[in-house]
Design a protein around this motif. Structure first.
Motif, short mmCIF file in Angstrom:
data_model
loop_
_atom_site.label_atom_id
_atom_site.label_comp_id
_atom_site.label_asym_id
_atom_site.label_seq_id
_atom_site.Cartn_x
_atom_site.Cartn_y
_atom_site.Cartn_z
N GLY A 9 40.33 44.45 55.13
CA GLY A 9 41.26 45.43 54.59
C GLY A 9 40.85 46.86 54.86
N ALA A 10 39.53 47.11 54.84
CA ALA A 10 39.02 48.46 55.08
C ALA A 10 38.97 48.82 56.55
CB ALA A 10 37.63 48.59 54.47
N GLY A 11 39.15 47.83 57.43
CA GLY A 11 39.11 48.08 58.86
C GLY A 11 37.73 48.09 59.46
N PRO A 58 43.75 40.16 48.95
CA PRO A 58 43.90 41.53 48.45
C PRO A 58 45.10 42.24 49.09
CG PRO A 58 41.66 41.09 49.25
CD PRO A 58 42.51 39.96 49.70
N ASP A 59 45.66 43.19 48.35
CA ASP A 59 46.69 44.04 48.92
C ASP A 59 46.13 44.74 50.16
OD1 ASP A 59 48.35 43.32 46.87
OD2 ASP A 59 47.95 45.11 45.67
N GLY A 60 46.95 44.86 51.17
CA GLY A 60 46.51 45.53 52.39
C GLY A 60 45.96 44.60 53.44
N VAL A 61 45.75 43.32 53.09
CA VAL A 61 45.27 42.33 54.06
C VAL A 61 46.44 41.42 54.42
CG1 VAL A 61 43.70 40.41 54.51
CG2 VAL A 61 42.92 42.37 53.15
N PRO A 62 46.90 41.43 55.67
CA PRO A 62 48.00 40.55 56.06
C PRO A 62 47.65 39.08 55.84
CG PRO A 62 47.62 42.22 57.75
CD PRO A 62 46.47 42.31 56.78
N THR A 63 48.63 38.31 55.42
CA THR A 63 48.41 36.88 55.16
C THR A 63 47.84 36.19 56.39
OG1 THR A 63 50.25 36.91 53.60
CG2 THR A 63 49.51 34.76 54.37
N SER A 112 37.65 42.17 52.02
CA SER A 112 37.63 43.61 51.77
C SER A 112 37.26 44.38 53.04
CB SER A 112 36.67 43.95 50.63
OG SER A 112 35.34 43.61 50.96
#
Length: 315
Positions: free
Chosen positions: A278-280, A101-106, A275
């Motif tokens: 990504g959400a922290g 997902p966008d926002g998650v570093p590879t 997710s």
């Protein structure tokens, strides 16, 4: 790997570029996960045909995809079923690949595909724990341990963590363990009985194996679950099933393949984990990064039990 043995059998070779066949994708890897299963393959505990490129976990960018797949060149993807992940590029069945997902570093996606999904199925599927229940998480400062502890606390499950050093105890506490026991000191079974007023815990999540198994059984409440998902200290000796009659206990030896058996299940678990990253709400700790040529050092460090969190290779 041309032979079995210690970390020194991992050697850097030049091989031909992988090619995508029917249903496959070629991924240019940006980060590769190092896991204890790789050690088991290297030592022959889990046999593989030689020579072989070890590793199965990583993340990167699609460079080639078979026509019938849903992926295209340039897609950021991750998988726990790469064929020979200790490499600059590897093939993977498209059905075993998940989008990042966008926002998650590879890099973080590579770090959680095995350990994050493992923590997810351990907590969500191997046994049912209710809010307020106690569990024991062994190696609570390790990669799976930190993620499992965080997920348990998000679910309202209380965690007694075990670690090998005082420094690791602080890591386990920061992940959410309410009580932490350092091996070699107080008995963790005694601590488990104390925090539960003698009732015992509902589950023990044990990736250590031989060194902790017997005492782990003593921690459990009646109808509790002994979840043996690894054997970092060695294989558990054969046991009489009648030992489980003391409390009608459950014993399971789960594996990631059986808990991601369908694409739908894989996507459910991966999407939940990624997710949260990504959400922290789920923190991923990368202990160290190693050049691909130093994979042997990564294995030595992993087996030393001095690391906390995830080890990554960077091609």
């Amino acid at each position: 790997m041309h032979q079995l043995g210690g970390p020194e059998v991992l050697v850097l070779d030049d091989l031909s570029d992988p090619v995508a066949h029917d249903g496959e994708v070629v991924v240019r890897l940006e980060a590769v996960g190092v896991n204890f299963v790789d050690v088991y393959h290297r030592t022959g505990l889990y046999p593989r045909d030689l020579p072989v490129v070890p590793g199965s976990e990583g993340a990167g960018v699609v460079v080639e995809a078979a026509p019938e797949t849903v992926f295209s060149a340039g897609d950021r993807v991750a998988s726990a079923r790469l064929a020979g992940a200790y490499a600059e590029a590897a093939t993977v069945p498209a059905e075993a690949l998940v989008p990042i997902p966008d926002g998650v570093p590879t890099e973080l996606a590579a770090a959680v595909m095995v350990q994050g999904i493992t923590a997810h199925y351990l907590l969500r599927s191997t046994c049912e724990l209710d809010e307020g229940d106690w569990c024991v998480v062994h190696a609570a400062a390790g990669g799976v341990g930190q993620l499992l502890t965080q997920m348990a606390r998000l679910q309202g499950v209380r965690v007694l963590g075990t670690v090998s050093t005082e420094a690791k105890a602080e890591v386990a506490r920061s992940a959410g363990a309410e009580v932490v026991v350092v091996h070699g000191g107080r008995s963790f079974a005694e601590a488990a009985r104390e925090v539960t007023d003698g009732a015992g815990v509902r589950a023990v999540f044990d990736g250590i194996g031989k060194d902790t198994f017997d005492e782990s059984l003593d921690c459990l409440a009646p109808r509790g679950h002994m979840v043996l998902y690894g054997q970092a200290s060695g294989k558990v000796p054969p046991m009489d099933p009648l030992r489980l009659a003391k409390g009608s206990l459950f014993l399971t030896r789960p594996g990631i393949a059986d808990y991601t058996a369908t694409r739908e299940e894989l996507l459910w678990r991966a999407e939940d984990v990624l997710s949260a990253v990504g959400a922290g709400t789920l923190s991923v700790h990368v202990h160290d990064r190693y050049p691909l040529a130093e994979a042997s050092r990564a294995h030595a460090d992993l087996q030393s039990r001095k690391t906390t969190g995830k080890l990554l290779l960077v091609p």
